[in-house]
Design a protein around this motif. Structure first.
Motif, PDB file in Angstrom:
ATOM      1  N   THR A   1       8.913  -8.577  -0.415  1.00 34.82           N
ATOM      2  CA  THR A   1       8.499  -7.825  -1.587  1.00 34.82           C
ATOM      3  C   THR A   1       7.105  -8.259  -2.000  1.00 34.82           C
ATOM      4  O   THR A   1       6.871  -9.450  -2.240  1.00 34.82           O
ATOM      5  CB  THR A   1       9.473  -8.035  -2.756  1.00 34.82           C
ATOM      6  N   VAL A   2       6.193  -7.309  -2.055  1.00 36.65           N
ATOM      7  CA  VAL A   2       4.812  -7.581  -2.441  1.00 36.65           C
ATOM      8  C   VAL A   2       4.591  -6.989  -3.828  1.00 36.65           C
ATOM      9  O   VAL A   2       4.826  -5.793  -4.043  1.00 36.65           O
ATOM     10  CB  VAL A   2       3.825  -6.993  -1.433  1.00 36.65           C
ATOM     11  N   SER A   3       4.157  -7.817  -4.749  1.00 34.64           N
ATOM     12  CA  SER A   3       3.951  -7.381  -6.125  1.00 34.64           C
ATOM     13  C   SER A   3       2.461  -7.314  -6.453  1.00 34.64           C
ATOM     14  O   SER A   3       1.639  -7.992  -5.822  1.00 34.64           O
ATOM     15  CB  SER A   3       4.651  -8.334  -7.091  1.00 34.64           C
TER      16      SER A   3
ATOM     17  N   GLN B   1      11.868  -1.507   7.232  1.00 37.24           N
ATOM     18  CA  GLN B   1      12.379  -0.299   6.603  1.00 37.24           C
ATOM     19  C   GLN B   1      12.200  -0.421   5.103  1.00 37.24           C
ATOM     20  O   GLN B   1      12.784  -1.312   4.463  1.00 37.24           O
ATOM     21  CB  GLN B   1      13.848  -0.072   6.942  1.00 37.24           C
ATOM     22  N   ALA B   2      11.384   0.466   4.558  1.00 32.40           N
ATOM     23  CA  ALA B   2      11.162   0.523   3.124  1.00 32.40           C
ATOM     24  C   ALA B   2      12.175   1.473   2.504  1.00 32.40           C
ATOM     25  O   ALA B   2      12.717   2.347   3.193  1.00 32.40           O
ATOM     26  CB  ALA B   2       9.735   1.001   2.843  1.00 32.40           C
ATOM     27  N   PRO B   3      12.437   1.331   1.219  1.00 32.52           N
ATOM     28  CA  PRO B   3      13.411   2.211   0.557  1.00 32.52           C
ATOM     29  C   PRO B   3      13.053   3.680   0.741  1.00 32.52           C
ATOM     30  O   PRO B   3      11.915   4.085   0.514  1.00 32.52           O
ATOM     31  CB  PRO B   3      13.316   1.797  -0.913  1.00 32.52           C
TER      32      PRO B   3
ATOM     33  N   VAL C   1       5.905 -12.102  -2.913  1.00 32.12           N
ATOM     34  CA  VAL C   1       4.537 -12.598  -2.839  1.00 32.12           C
ATOM     35  C   VAL C   1       3.613 -11.598  -3.523  1.00 32.12           C
ATOM     36  O   VAL C   1       3.901 -10.385  -3.547  1.00 32.12           O
ATOM     37  CB  VAL C   1       4.117 -12.809  -1.355  1.00 32.12           C
ATOM     38  N   GLN C   2       2.533 -12.091  -4.085  1.00 31.78           N
ATOM     39  CA  GLN C   2       1.560 -11.196  -4.709  1.00 31.78           C
ATOM     40  C   GLN C   2       0.702 -10.523  -3.648  1.00 31.78           C
ATOM     41  O   GLN C   2       0.509 -11.062  -2.544  1.00 31.78           O
ATOM     42  CB  GLN C   2       0.678 -11.975  -5.666  1.00 31.78           C
TER      43      GLN C   2
ATOM     44  N   LEU D   1       1.050  -3.766  -1.241  1.00 32.76           N
ATOM     45  CA  LEU D   1       2.276  -3.260  -1.859  1.00 32.76           C
ATOM     46  C   LEU D   1       3.108  -2.470  -0.847  1.00 32.76           C
ATOM     47  O   LEU D   1       4.346  -2.547  -0.850  1.00 32.76           O
ATOM     48  CB  LEU D   1       1.937  -2.374  -3.055  1.00 32.76           C
ATOM     49  N   GLU D   2       2.434  -1.716   0.007  1.00 32.77           N
ATOM     50  CA  GLU D   2       3.149  -0.866   0.965  1.00 32.77           C
ATOM     51  C   GLU D   2       3.801  -1.642   2.096  1.00 32.77           C
ATOM     52  O   GLU D   2       4.483  -1.061   2.931  1.00 32.77           O
ATOM     53  CB  GLU D   2       2.205   0.208   1.528  1.00 32.77           C
TER      54      GLU D   2
END
Length: 114
Positions: free
Chosen positions: A111-113, A39-41, A12-13, A87-88
């Motif tokens: 995933t946020v773009s 959990q983020a990378p 998603v944006q 984004l975060e």
């Protein structure tokens, strides 16, 4: 045994919305306090939100005012409505229930773009 199955993730944006679902089942399942983690990378898993069996909700500061956790006790399902995505917020989101031991779902990617 208890099974937790998440769904609803995607791409998603920034500024957009997603709604995650976690369906719980199993012969040993009672619908306790439910939690969403992410959990983020390269980062540790963090608690995002929780909701008690009575519906009391709490949130990590970074999502307050943007995310809403809710539950449908009749369907043994918990939701996470995510608005104003940043984004975060990109991470794998996991559903969690504690019934003597920790149960986790398989996770759903958000995933946020830009």
């Amino acid at each position: 045994q208890v099974q937790l199955v998440e769904s609803g993730g995607g791409l998603v944006q920034a500024g957009g919305s997603l709604r995650l679902s976690c369906a719980a089942s199993g012969s040993a399942f009672r619908f306790p306090t439910m939690r969403w983690y992410r959990q983020a990378p390269g980062k540790q898993r963090e608690l995002v939100a929780g909701i008690s069996s009575g519906g009391a909700a709490n949130y990590v500061d970074s999502v307050k005012g943007r995310f809403t956790i809710s539950r449908d006790n009749a369907r043994n399902t918990v939701y996470l409505q995510m608005n104003g995505l940043k984004l975060e917020d990109t991470a794998i989101y996991y559903c969690n229930a504690v019934l003597g031991i920790n149960y986790w779902g398989q996770g759903t990617q958000v995933t946020v773009s830009s």
